[in-house]
Design a protein around this motif. Structure first.
Motif, mmCIF file in Angstrom:
data_model
loop_
_atom_site.group_PDB
_atom_site.id
_atom_site.type_symbol
_atom_site.label_atom_id
_atom_site.label_comp_id
_atom_site.label_asym_id
_atom_site.label_seq_id
_atom_site.Cartn_x
_atom_site.Cartn_y
_atom_site.Cartn_z
ATOM 1 N N VAL A 412 30.247 49.360 39.624
ATOM 2 C CA VAL A 412 30.422 48.625 40.785
ATOM 3 C C VAL A 412 29.223 47.970 41.259
ATOM 4 O O VAL A 412 28.194 48.464 41.411
ATOM 5 N N GLY A 413 29.386 46.564 41.535
ATOM 6 C CA GLY A 413 28.072 45.787 42.078
ATOM 7 C C GLY A 413 27.589 44.896 41.037
ATOM 8 O O GLY A 413 26.620 44.141 41.216
ATOM 9 N N GLN A 414 27.843 45.203 39.639
ATOM 10 C CA GLN A 414 27.191 44.125 38.514
ATOM 11 C C GLN A 414 27.660 42.989 38.664
ATOM 12 O O GLN A 414 28.882 42.447 39.106
ATOM 13 N N GLU A 415 26.691 42.049 38.219
ATOM 14 C CA GLU A 415 27.268 40.361 38.528
ATOM 15 C C GLU A 415 27.808 39.879 37.271
ATOM 16 O O GLU A 415 27.681 40.730 36.163
ATOM 17 N N GLN A 426 31.388 24.412 34.202
ATOM 18 C CA GLN A 426 31.248 25.202 35.509
ATOM 19 C C GLN A 426 31.022 26.662 35.283
ATOM 20 O O GLN A 426 32.034 27.136 34.652
ATOM 21 N N THR A 427 30.242 27.476 35.905
ATOM 22 C CA THR A 427 30.039 29.017 35.709
ATOM 23 C C THR A 427 30.110 29.425 37.074
ATOM 24 O O THR A 427 29.518 29.142 37.825
ATOM 25 N N TYR A 428 30.969 30.303 37.403
ATOM 26 C CA TYR A 428 31.303 31.120 38.538
ATOM 27 C C TYR A 428 30.598 32.435 38.248
ATOM 28 O O TYR A 428 30.550 33.043 37.348
ATOM 29 N N THR A 429 30.377 32.820 39.446
ATOM 30 C CA THR A 429 29.732 34.271 39.517
ATOM 31 C C THR A 429 30.687 35.249 40.328
ATOM 32 O O THR A 429 31.186 35.012 41.213
ATOM 33 N N GLY A 430 30.933 36.312 39.736
ATOM 34 C CA GLY A 430 31.890 37.395 40.206
ATOM 35 C C GLY A 430 31.072 38.585 40.363
ATOM 36 O O GLY A 430 29.950 38.663 39.935
ATOM 37 N N VAL A 431 31.700 39.607 41.033
ATOM 38 C CA VAL A 431 30.958 41.158 40.977
ATOM 39 C C VAL A 431 32.085 42.063 40.675
ATOM 40 O O VAL A 431 33.163 41.841 41.110
ATOM 41 N N VAL A 432 31.745 43.127 39.940
ATOM 42 C CA VAL A 432 32.623 44.123 39.599
ATOM 43 C C VAL A 432 32.876 45.014 41.087
ATOM 44 O O VAL A 432 31.874 45.346 41.737
ATOM 45 N N THR A 433 34.052 45.206 41.518
ATOM 46 C CA THR A 433 34.425 45.907 42.441
ATOM 47 C C THR A 433 35.157 47.037 42.163
ATOM 48 O O THR A 433 35.347 48.033 42.929
#
Length: 586
Positions: A412-415, A426-433
């Motif tokens: 959890v928390g990894q980009e 377009q590249t979007y940034t997410g995060v592991v929840t």
């Protein structure tokens, strides 16, 4: 002629002269078995989006390779061809990739269980609504009538319960003095039996008549001496009213009426009479005594009297308990009344909730994406009665399926980097929840769902297909070599003229090569970082494998060239075969 044809066929199948041909006597270095190497390549190739396609390709290629091998018989020479590569600086990134479909942060299908006409709606498709906002109002006239009936039933049940409790615990209904006692402790009584009488300890009033006196002979506040028939001595009272006109008694003698107030000594009731002297006048005859309120307390239920200790003359206050009526009858009445209250309360709550169902509110904040009902529509309640659909688009989510061999690297928390074919460039940034521990097994491979949240979603919509990449580790501008060049035990075969050959291990190697020991760092599917043991200018050698030669369009598997036959006729004599052992991480 038959022999010539065979010789011509053998010449056609013979491999080209290899760049380096090791001595036939050179031993094959220690390494994993052929089956282990093949299995390792399968595991690496079967990861990612093209797992099924690659697996199918490998099966077809293996079958083709076996056929070619059998067709060649023993004509192929035992020659190993090495692929050479220079040690160079590059960026190496170890990442996990997966595809998925975008979902809203939350979604809710609004429906209703009630039937009726929609009287109003307050929104349109595409509107933003807030949690708790009124969406629809449905005709609730029948529900309102049911609620009124339930409220009345609940009130009646509460009254009956209180009466049952009062019957068990009779109380004084006014403050005063106990003037009479009718029962004793332990007596058995029935409903209606008198328990005691209370006289209010307030003032008593007597209207006295005076003959041959004028109203001017008396005044308010004047002192009066009162004699109560049956009591010794006198009491002192005060004139509170004087009649404004005189009246005549039956004898024709005029008289004046004067009202006197005095304190009740505690035992005087309305059964008594009194006379008075005011100034020089004595009252005419005996006047009735008017006392404050009195009350006789009776039993409201049958049972035995318990806790009764009142005596005549005791002062009592309103609400004081007279006694307790014990017995099964009174206790059963209380329990029955309590159950009635509980049932009535449940019915009332149900009626209230039912009425609330006629006012449809937004269960979540979000955007209305579908509206299927409007004011004026008549609806039939049920699970299929969809009124509208709301999406919470404050952020989007997707689920990545991660292989069991890689799940330990995810937390959890990894980009996460997100791309979508629908939004080019377009590249979007997410995060592991969330990293779920509930895996799914299919075809002998277990994957685990990993939830990724994307907050900046401009251009993205629910339902879009996206690709996601989690960077586990990376290194920029580092020395790197093909992953297949690293053998078991972290050794690398390099050309004898490489600068690092000066550090050669005391290990037999093919002619023109030496082994050196290395330390490795970050690796990906193609390259691996070398932290020590090699330098720029070195040239490494390795056997081409499926992963190392796929870019050339010829995949090799267990010594079989899937592009066209057996390379060199078999296993190498000194290079470690299949890379001499898989690179770090295999």
């Amino acid at each position: 002629m038959h022999n010539e044809a065979n010789e011509q066929r053998a010449d056609t199948l013979a491999p080209a002269e290899p760049a380096h041909v090791p001595a036939e006597s050179a031993p094959v270095p220690t390494g994993p078995s052929r089956g282990q190497r093949i299995r390792g390549i399968f595991q690496r190739l079967l990861r990612g989006k093209g797992r099924k396609a690659v697996a199918l390709l490998l099966v077809v290629a293996i079958v083709g390779g076996v056929v070619i091998w059998r067709g060649q018989g023993q004509t192929a020479a035992a020659v190993t061809e090495y692929q050479e590569a220079s040690v160079e600086r590059r960026s190496v990134t170890n990442s996990l990739s997966a595809s998925g479909t975008l979902e809203p942060a939350d979604s809710y299908t609004v429906n209703t269980l009630v039937s009726g006409e929609i009287l109003s709606d307050t929104f349109e498709k595409g509107d933003q609504v807030e949690e708790g906002q009124l969406l629809y109002t449905i005709d609730s006239s029948n529900a309102s009538s049911s609620l009124t009936q339930s409220q009345n039933s609940y009130s009646q049940a509460q009254t009956s319960y209180q009466q049952a409790v009062n019957a068990k615990y009779p109380e004084a209904d006014l403050s005063g003095t106990v003037s009479e006692v009718y029962v004793n402790e332990g007596d058995s009584v029935s409903a209606g039996t008198q328990l005691l009488k209370i006289v209010a300890d307030e003032n008593i009033y007597v209207d006295f008549s005076f003959t041959y006196a004028d109203s001017d002979d008396f005044y308010i506040g004047q002192t009066a001496t009162v004699f109560i028939n049956g009591f010794e001595g006198s009491l002192t009272g005060t004139v509170t009213a004087v009649s404004s006109s005189s009246a005549a008694v039956s004898t024709g003698v005029p008289l004046t009426t004067v009202r006197v107030r005095l304190t009740n000594p505690g035992l005087v009731t309305s059964d008594y009479t009194a006379s008075a002297v005011i100034g020089s006048y004595s009252s005419y005859g005996q006047a009735a005594v008017k006392v404050g309120a009195s009350s006789v307390i009776t039993a409201e239920a049958a049972g035995k009297v318990s806790g009764f200790s009142w005596l005549v003359g005791d002062t009592i206050s309103s609400g004081d308990r007279i006694c307790t009526i014990t017995g099964d009858s009174v206790d059963n009445s209380i329990e029955s009344a309590r159950i009635s209250v509980s049932n009535a309360a449940t019915s009332l709550e149900s009626a209230q909730e039912n009425l609330e169902d006629y006012s449809i509110t937004a269960p979540i904040s979000g955007t209305v994406v579908t509206k299927t009902a409007k004011a004026g529509d008549k609806i039939e309640g049920g699970s299929d009665s969809t009124l509208c659909v709301i999406y919470d688009l404050s952020y989007l989510e997707m689920t990545m399926s991660i292989d069991e061999l890689d799940i330990s690297s995810v937390e959890v928390g990894q980009e996460v980097q997100i791309t979508a074919d629908a939004v080019e460039g377009q590249t979007y940034t997410g995060v592991v929840t969330e990293v779920s521990v509930a895996g799914t097994t299919s075809g002998g491979i277990t994957t685990y769902p990993v939830t990724v949240r994307i907050d900046e979603t401009d251009g993205l919509l629910p339902g879009m297909n996206v690709d996601a990449e989690i960077v586990i580790s990376s290194a920029d501008d580092v020395l790197a070599i093909p992953s297949a060049a690293v053998n078991r035990g972290d050794t690398v075969l390099i050309t004898a003229d490489s600068p690092s050959a000066a550090n050669a291990l005391d290990q037999e190697a093919p002619e023109g090569y030496v082994y050196v020991s290395v330390e490795t760092g970050v690796s990906d599917n193609s390259y691996i970082e070398i932290t020590s043991g090699l330098q720029e200018g070195d040239t490494v050698a390795y056997i081409q494998t499926a992963s190392s030669s796929s870019s050339d369009g010829a995949m090799m598997m267990g010594g079989m060239d899937m592009a066209g036959g057996m390379p060199g006729g078999g296993m190498p004599s000194g290079g470690g075969g299949m890379g001499g052992g898989m690179p770090g991480g295999f």
